[in-house]
Structures are given as structure tokens and as C-alpha cells.
Design an enzyme around this catalytic site. Structure first.
Site, mmCIF file in Angstrom:
data_model
loop_
_atom_site.group_PDB
_atom_site.id
_atom_site.type_symbol
_atom_site.label_atom_id
_atom_site.label_comp_id
_atom_site.label_asym_id
_atom_site.label_seq_id
_atom_site.Cartn_x
_atom_site.Cartn_y
_atom_site.Cartn_z
ATOM 1 N N GLY A 63 0.809 -1.209 0.000
ATOM 2 C CA GLY A 63 0.000 0.000 0.000
ATOM 3 C C GLY A 63 0.838 1.252 0.000
ATOM 4 N N PHE A 64 2.056 1.166 0.551
ATOM 5 C CA PHE A 64 2.924 2.339 0.545
ATOM 6 C C PHE A 64 3.542 2.532 -0.834
ATOM 7 C CE2 PHE A 64 6.809 4.744 1.093
ATOM 8 C CZ PHE A 64 6.382 5.802 1.877
ATOM 9 N N ASN A 111 -8.571 4.456 4.821
ATOM 10 C CA ASN A 111 -8.397 4.580 3.371
ATOM 11 C C ASN A 111 -9.471 3.795 2.644
ATOM 12 O OD1 ASN A 111 -7.270 2.327 1.388
ATOM 13 N ND2 ASN A 111 -6.531 1.815 3.453
ATOM 14 N N ARG A 112 -9.887 4.330 1.530
ATOM 15 C CA ARG A 112 -10.746 3.609 0.599
ATOM 16 C C ARG A 112 -10.193 3.803 -0.818
ATOM 17 N NH1 ARG A 112 -14.583 7.561 2.767
ATOM 18 N NH2 ARG A 112 -14.758 9.364 1.375
ATOM 19 N N ASN A 149 2.665 -7.877 -3.738
ATOM 20 C CA ASN A 149 1.303 -8.075 -3.264
ATOM 21 C C ASN A 149 0.369 -7.934 -4.468
ATOM 22 O OD1 ASN A 149 -1.387 -7.207 -2.141
ATOM 23 N ND2 ASN A 149 -0.311 -7.481 -0.203
ATOM 24 N N ASN A 180 -3.667 -10.771 -2.030
ATOM 25 C CA ASN A 180 -4.538 -9.877 -1.276
ATOM 26 C C ASN A 180 -5.978 -10.273 -1.576
ATOM 27 O OD1 ASN A 180 -5.931 -7.808 -0.043
ATOM 28 N ND2 ASN A 180 -4.536 -6.198 -0.746
ATOM 29 N N SER A 183 -8.726 -6.846 1.161
ATOM 30 C CA SER A 183 -8.983 -5.409 1.187
ATOM 31 C C SER A 183 -10.484 -5.171 1.248
ATOM 32 C CB SER A 183 -8.407 -4.734 -0.053
ATOM 33 O OG SER A 183 -8.878 -3.391 -0.143
ATOM 34 N N THR A 186 -12.480 -3.313 -2.468
ATOM 35 C CA THR A 186 -12.830 -3.891 -3.771
ATOM 36 C C THR A 186 -14.028 -4.796 -3.556
ATOM 37 O OG1 THR A 186 -10.566 -3.799 -4.619
ATOM 38 C CG2 THR A 186 -12.056 -5.393 -5.645
ATOM 39 N N LYS A 218 -3.034 -12.760 2.649
ATOM 40 C CA LYS A 218 -3.292 -11.688 3.604
ATOM 41 C C LYS A 218 -4.749 -11.737 4.036
ATOM 42 C CE LYS A 218 -2.208 -6.829 4.439
ATOM 43 N NZ LYS A 218 -1.419 -5.696 3.938
ATOM 44 N N ASN A 247 -5.042 -7.252 7.358
ATOM 45 C CA ASN A 247 -5.339 -6.098 6.526
ATOM 46 C C ASN A 247 -6.047 -5.047 7.391
ATOM 47 O OD1 ASN A 247 -5.824 -4.512 4.125
ATOM 48 N ND2 ASN A 247 -5.838 -6.406 2.949
#
Length: 357
Positions: A63-64, A111-112, A149, A180, A183, A186, A218, A247
Site C-alpha cells: 500500500g505504501f 483509506n478507501r 502483493n 490480497n 482489502s 474492492t 493476507k 489487513n
């Protein structure tokens, strides 16, 4: 130089969170505040997992660096391993802005983003460049283990087609791969954690890639406790080598104080710590040493890291604390770990792994 970068964070935090993140990536790309040589870690922090040696157990979570732009600079800051992504087969813009919120009073982030990324083609090119020999003649790579990922697009996805195809693109260049399936941003993705669906994806990968780097899954922290065991068993039977726990969460603890606490999306940071610890304990007891475990969620101190290792974690990942503190976080975490280990007479991380289970 890392201290300078961290001192500038109060100014950066006056920017829109997403713009601040883009600025951080650009700065790392240019080498601003990145040491020329990676700091050497105390041997006491070294550990082994997934068939690899890590000079310290602290990684940067996915994510970073979504597009694999700054893996080498992140490694030079002192991370023990770096993970890029989440990347999808096709580029996608993600969800409408604003989609990233700082909950400063809670030391948290919501976050979205929605898997905004440039797609696997550009991602794979950058990974390939990373592995080339450097102009100096030194070996390429980040200098630490690298993970990719992978995820599916919001539309037109076929998980049993897309995940194996993504594995094919990244496996020549990385040390491990993460699916992943957790999350919250999604639609339908978390349904892939269902044991039967997860086993189907893992079987599809195994059929196409009998040889590949270690594969991890994850998980979401919002799984019901009684749903965890079937998922862990599906991961083992499907040939996965590890799990990342966790997550972001859709839960909103009553203790949240920020004005942004009602925003939709995944919550990370300090409020996730308790659930992350609890779920790690559950997973570690079920896995019983059959899977490598990476703990993620609310890690802010060296003691936090040691506590996760005592609960069975092999490695840990940070994100929100790094967003708040910047590069100085890494030196602080390592120093706190060493101080606690020396005070307790602990020589290596292996000496305490799983002792609290």
C-alpha cells in the site's frame, strides 16, 4: 538525513494525505533523505523465515509503494524486507477522492483507495530493472527480501485466471508473493477468503506454477473467529507458505475521537492493535508452525514487535506508524527492541518466538 525527513513531517501533514504520500514517494525516488548505504543491523535482530534470512524482522506493508517505485530507497532506510503493491492485471484509478484520511487523535488512518495502481506491466518492468546489476558492478536488487502483493481488478475479474497470471509476471523478480483477498475496498474481494474459494485459487496457482517463490495470503481482521481455522487449513492444503495478519478493518471502535471516524474504508493504526494481536494468537495456535506468520496492525514500538513475536509472529510489517513518524521510526523501533531484549536477557528473537501461546 532520516531525522531531517522526520522533522519535516509536521509540514507535510498540513497537505492533503494523498498528496503528502505522493510527495513522499517522489522524495524517495530522488533519494532525498535516503542514506547512501543501508545501516547495519545488530545481529541480535536477525531472523529466518520463508527460507530466507532477514537482518531485522521489520517490513513495510503493501500500500505504501503500490507501483514498485521505491523498493531500493525503502531498503536503504533500514527495513528488513519491502513489499510492493497491491498490483492488479490492468491499471485502475481507484475510488473517487478524497479517499485517504488521517485520524491524528487516534494515531490511525482510514483509506478507501480501491487498488489504485498502474497495472502489472509497469510494475513488472520496475521489478526487472531492480534485479539488474548496478552501474558500479554490484549485484542488483533491493538488498533485502522483496515481496509482491497481488490483487484483482474491480471489474472483469476472474480470480482463478488472474492470480496465476500475476504470479507468472512477478515470480522471476521477487522473494515472496502475497495474495490480497482481504482489502475492504474492492467489492466481493473478501469473499475470496472463503475456504473453498481460497483453495480453488491456490490450486490454480499450483497447477500453473509448480515452482515459484513462497506464497502468502493476507487476511482480514473482521473474520469471525470460527471462520479462521478453515481458512488456515485451506492455505496449508493449497500449498501456501504463510499468512499476513491483518489487513485494515471495517470496524469502528467506540474509542475513536477523530472527526473522520465515520468515513468509509479500512481503518489501520493504533485502534487495530488489539484485534491484530488476538487474531495472531488464534492463527498461530491453529497453524502450529506449518506457516510463516507476518503480523501487521497497530505496531508502534519495539515492545509491540517483541510481543507479536512472543505470540508466534516470524516477521512484522508497519505502515501507519511510518506514515506518522517517517524514517526515524525504524531506528527507534530497533533500539527499543534491543534495549528490551538486553534487559530481559534475550539473545535472539528465536528465543522468544511463540512463548506466549
Amino acid at each position: 538525513m532520516s531525522v531531517l525527513a522526520s522533522l519535516s513531517l509536521p509540514l507535510v501533514r498540513k497537505l492533503d494525505p494523498e498528496k503528502a504520500h505522493e510527495l513522499a514517494i517522489d522524495a524517495l525516488t530522488l533519494g532525498i533523505s535516503v542514506p547512501f548505504k543501508r545501516p547495519e543491523d545488530d545481529p541480535a535482530l536477525a531472523t529466518r523465515a520463508l527460507g530466507m534470512r532477514f537482518s531485522n524482522p521489520i517490513g513495510i506493508a503493501a500500500g505504501f509503494d503500490k507501483n514498485a517505485r521505491v523498493l531500493r530507497p525503502l531498503a536503504r532506510l533500514g527495513f528488513g524486507f519491502v513489499e510492493a503493491g497491491t498490483v492488479t492485471p490492468r491499471p485502475q484509478p481507484g475510488n473517487p477522492e478524497p479517499r485517504l484520511f488521517r485520524l491524528e487523535e487516534d494515531r490511525a488512518v482510514i483509506n478507501r483507495m480501491g487498488f489504485n495502481n498502474q497495472g502489472i506491466d509497469r510494475f513488472a518492468v520496475r521489478l526487472a530493472r531492480l534485479t539488474r546489476p548496478l552501474p558500479s558492478g554490484r549485484a542488483g536488487g533491493a538488498g533485502v527480501p522483496v515481496g509482491a502483493n497481488i490483487g484483482i481488478n474491480k471489474t472483469g475479474a476472474d480470480p482463478e485466471r488472474d492470480y496465476p497470471a500475476l504470479v507468472a509476471r512477478v515470480k522471476p523478480y521477487v522473494n515472496y508473493i502475497v495474495l490480497n483477498v482481504s482489502s475492504p475496498n474492492t467489492p466481493g474481494l473478501r469473499g475470496l477468503q472463503d475456504a473453498a474459494k481460497l483453495k480453488g485459487i491456490l490450486d490454480a496457482i499450483a497447477a500453473r506454477h509448480p515452482e515459484r517463490p513462497p506464497l502468502l495470503v493476507k487476511l482480514a481482521p473482521d473474520l469471525e473467529d470460527d471462520a479462521i481455522a478453515p481458512i488456515v487449513e485451506a492455505a496449508v492444503q493449497g500449498g501456501a507458505q504463510g499468512l499476513i495478519i491483518n489487513n485494515t478493518t471495517l470496524a469502528r471502535p467506540a474509542t475513536l475521537r477523530s472527526a473522520y471516524k465515520g468515513e468509509s474504508g479500512g481503518l489501520s493504526g493504533r485502534p487495530l492493535a488489539a484485534r491484530s494481536r488476538d487474531m495472531l494468537r488464534i492463527v498461530a495456535n491453529i497453524a502450529a508452525g506449518r506457516l510463516a506468520l507476518i503480523s501487521c496492525g497497530g505496531i508502534e514500538s519495539g515492545q509491540d514487535i517483541l510481543d507479536r513475536i512472543r505470540l508466534g509472529a516470524d516477521l512484522v510489517q508497519v505502515y501507519t506508524a511510518f506514515a506518522y513518524e517517517g524514517p526515524a521510526l525504524l531506528g527507534r523501533l530497533k533500539q527499543e527492541m534491543l534495549q528490551s531484549m538486553r534487559a530481559a536477557g534475550v539473545e535472539t528473537l528465536d528465543d522468544i518466538r511463540g512463548v506466549d501461546l
